[in-house]
Design an enzyme around this catalytic site. Structure first.
Site, PDB file in Angstrom:
ATOM      1  N   HIS A 172      37.779   5.657 113.199  1.00  0.00           N
ATOM      2  CA  HIS A 172      37.078   4.405 113.052  1.00  0.00           C
ATOM      3  C   HIS A 172      35.838   4.603 111.648  1.00  0.00           C
ATOM      4  CE1 HIS A 172      38.282   3.213 117.206  1.00  0.00           C
ATOM      5  NE2 HIS A 172      38.030   4.520 117.450  1.00  0.00           N
ATOM      6  N   SER A 293      29.866   2.120  83.380  1.00  0.00           N
ATOM      7  CA  SER A 293      29.569   0.837  83.503  1.00  0.00           C
ATOM      8  C   SER A 293      28.851   0.318  82.186  1.00  0.00           C
ATOM      9  CB  SER A 293      28.583   0.506  84.658  1.00  0.00           C
ATOM     10  OG  SER A 293      27.863  -0.546  84.454  1.00  0.00           O
ATOM     11  N   LYS A 299      26.270   4.815  86.547  1.00  0.00           N
ATOM     12  CA  LYS A 299      27.428   4.775  87.196  1.00  0.00           C
ATOM     13  C   LYS A 299      28.597   5.330  86.627  1.00  0.00           C
ATOM     14  CE  LYS A 299      28.365   1.407  89.649  1.00  0.00           C
ATOM     15  NZ  LYS A 299      28.851  -0.051  89.979  1.00  0.00           N
ATOM     16  N   GLU A 306      40.982   2.548  92.201  1.00  0.00           N
ATOM     17  CA  GLU A 306      40.919   0.999  92.613  1.00  0.00           C
ATOM     18  C   GLU A 306      42.156   0.434  92.180  1.00  0.00           C
ATOM     19  OE1 GLU A 306      36.527  -0.587  92.366  1.00  0.00           O
ATOM     20  OE2 GLU A 306      37.263   1.090  90.813  1.00  0.00           O
TER      21      GLU A 306
END
Ligand code: ARG
Length: 479
Positions: A172, A293, A299, A306
């Site tokens: 979980h 970024s 970042k 992704e």
């Protein structure tokens, strides 16, 4: 468009005079037909397979005395020359020639004259495209298999370096029990092993040759189907001409195996995305597979991972597309089946990229093992070990023993620390039978070492699995 008095027919015949056929369809319905019918923009990808199958076919026609040796020589040499041209300049896209089969045949006629027409003896584009496409899918499966073997090697190499690196294991996505990073990575080795076996199944099943089924019913020419099947590396010729020209199971088998594989790659990508997030901080992804970024200098985004996750959606979409295309088609060939190729080509290119990206990701990621170990100590990950210990020491049934560590879990939560960090006094409040010896069972090291059942996370066990995998992948040959 039909107004019931025949205007529709008149409009169709007049073409360009009607607004409806404006723009690029100014010539009228014939322009639409040319465009909707043309598969050359995508099926030119089959040119190598098309030429190989044509060469095998014409050689067989020669052996059977159906075409003279002289014509066979001319056709075969012409096909070689065309292959050279395609290799050097690409395949020309003339929509009037519809597809790769007609494009090549028309070029052959330019090169060698009317003898070119003998190539299509005892053959139809229906068995031709079925053959070419099988060959293409077979080649793709071989490439995918090689790529997946590399990914497995990355996983096994990294797992071998981290058989002792302890991290939290989750259920979980909640800290559950400590595991080792090696064990976690080897879980993906297993998934990829099954994927490879699915692709191998698909390959074995597709390896029958449709060539010679002709349009749908076979041919009266005395062809030798075993010879062409053998020449093209197939196990045998297909057994039913109707089935052979209209079967696209082989493409679906490939797409479904690809879809399943893409789900595994997506899950692996997701792990890296989570691990690389700042709150986790388990991993530093390779710069080469990340981006910065434009406005937030701190970042580093896991874009490649992704996109692997995103590509899974597209690959599943490709499988769905072809399933729906095939549903309800009567025997034998229908033009709908021309739409079989784009989803297969798309899935193959997305899958190839995804495999390469994850291979690099696994090989180049730096794991922050200290941080992983600390995380494993939080969230009372060794509560089960306390229950096990109570069960073993006090002979208490596991279910009952399990009740107490829950209480201990509460204490651990309060202290925000591992079970190990509770004082003996605190532990004795939970159960008076607990003695000093419990601490040897509660460290994360002891916890993972104890899980030595076959396939468990114990370093000794993972080491065995890694060794087996290295043997299966021939990784120790060079050493
Ligand atoms: N381009 C076609 C395809 O890919 C080749 C087969 C055409 N056959 C036919 N009967 N029109 O399906």
């Amino acid at each position: 468009m039909s107004d019931g008095d025949g205007n529709r027919d008149r409009d169709l015949s007049k073409g360009g005079s009607n607004q409806m056929w404006g723009g690029r369809f100014a010539e009228g319905p014939s322009a639409i037909m040319r465009e909707i019918n043309a598969s050359i923009p995508f099926d030119k990808a089959l040119w190598r397979q098309d030429i190989a199958a044509s060469k095998a076919h014409v050689a067989m026609l020669g052996q059977q005395g159906i075409v003279s040796q002289e014509d066979v020589q001319a056709i075969s040499a012409g096909l070689d020359r065309i292959a050279g041209e395609y290799e050097a300049n690409g395949v020309p896209e003339d929509w009037d020639l519809e597809d790769i089969h007609m494009t090549t045949e028309s070029r052959l006629a330019e090169l060698i004259g009317p003898a070119a027409g003998r190539l299509h003896t005892a053959r139809s584009r229906n068995d031709q495209v079925a053959t070419d496409f099988r060959l293409w899918v077979r080649d793709t499966i071989d490439q995918v298999d090689a790529g997946l073997a590399e990914l497995q090697k990355s996983l096994v190499t990294s797992a071998g370096q981290h058989v002792d690196s302890i991290m939290p294991g989750f259920t979980h996505l909640q800290t559950a029990q400590p595991v080792t990073l090696g064990h976690h990575l080897m879980a993906y080795y297993e998934m990829i092993r099954r994927d490879r076996s699915r692709f191998a199944d698909a390959r074995a099943r597709l390896n029958e040759c449709p060539l010679g089924s002709a349009a749908l019913a076979g041919t009266g020419f005395p062809i030798d189907r075993d010879a062409t099947a053998r020449a093209l590396g197939f196990e045998r010729p297909t057994s039913n001409s109707l089935d052979a020209v209209s079967d696209r199971d082989f493409a679906l088998d490939y797409l479904m195996a690809a879809a399943q594989c893409s789900l595994h790659l997506s899950r692996l990508a997701e792990e890296f995305i989570i691990w690389a997030s700042q709150p986790f901080g388990f991993a530093a992804l390779p710069d080469a597979l990340s981006t910065g970024s434009s406005i937030m200098p701190q970042k580093k985004n896991p874009d490649a991972a992704e996109l692997v996750r995103g590509h899974a959606g597209r690959i599943v979409g490709c499988a769905t597309a072809l399933m729906v295309t095939m549903k309800g088609l009567p025997l034998a060939y229908s033009k709908d089946m021309q739409d079989d190729k784009p989803p297969v080509f798309e899935a193959a290119s997305l899958l190839g990229l995804s495999i390469a990206a994850m291979t690099g990701m696994v090989a180049e990621t730096v794991f922050r093992t200290e941080r992983m170990r600390q995380a494993a100590e939080l969230g009372y990950a060794t509560a089960t070990d306390l229950a096990d210990w109570l069960g073993r020491q006090g002979g208490i049934p596991f279910r009952q023993a399990h009740h107490n560590p829950r209480a201990a879990g509460k204490l651990g939560e309060r202290k925000g620390n591992a079970a190990e960090a509770l004082s003996l006094q605190e532990l004795q409040q939970i159960d008076s039978r607990i003695g000093e010896m419990v601490y040897s069972a509660l460290s994360v090291e002891a916890s993972v070492a104890a899980r030595c059942s076959h396939g468990g996370t114990a370093p000794a066990e993972v080491r065995k699995r890694v060794a087996e995998a290295r043997r299966a992948l021939d990784m120790d040959d060079a050493a």
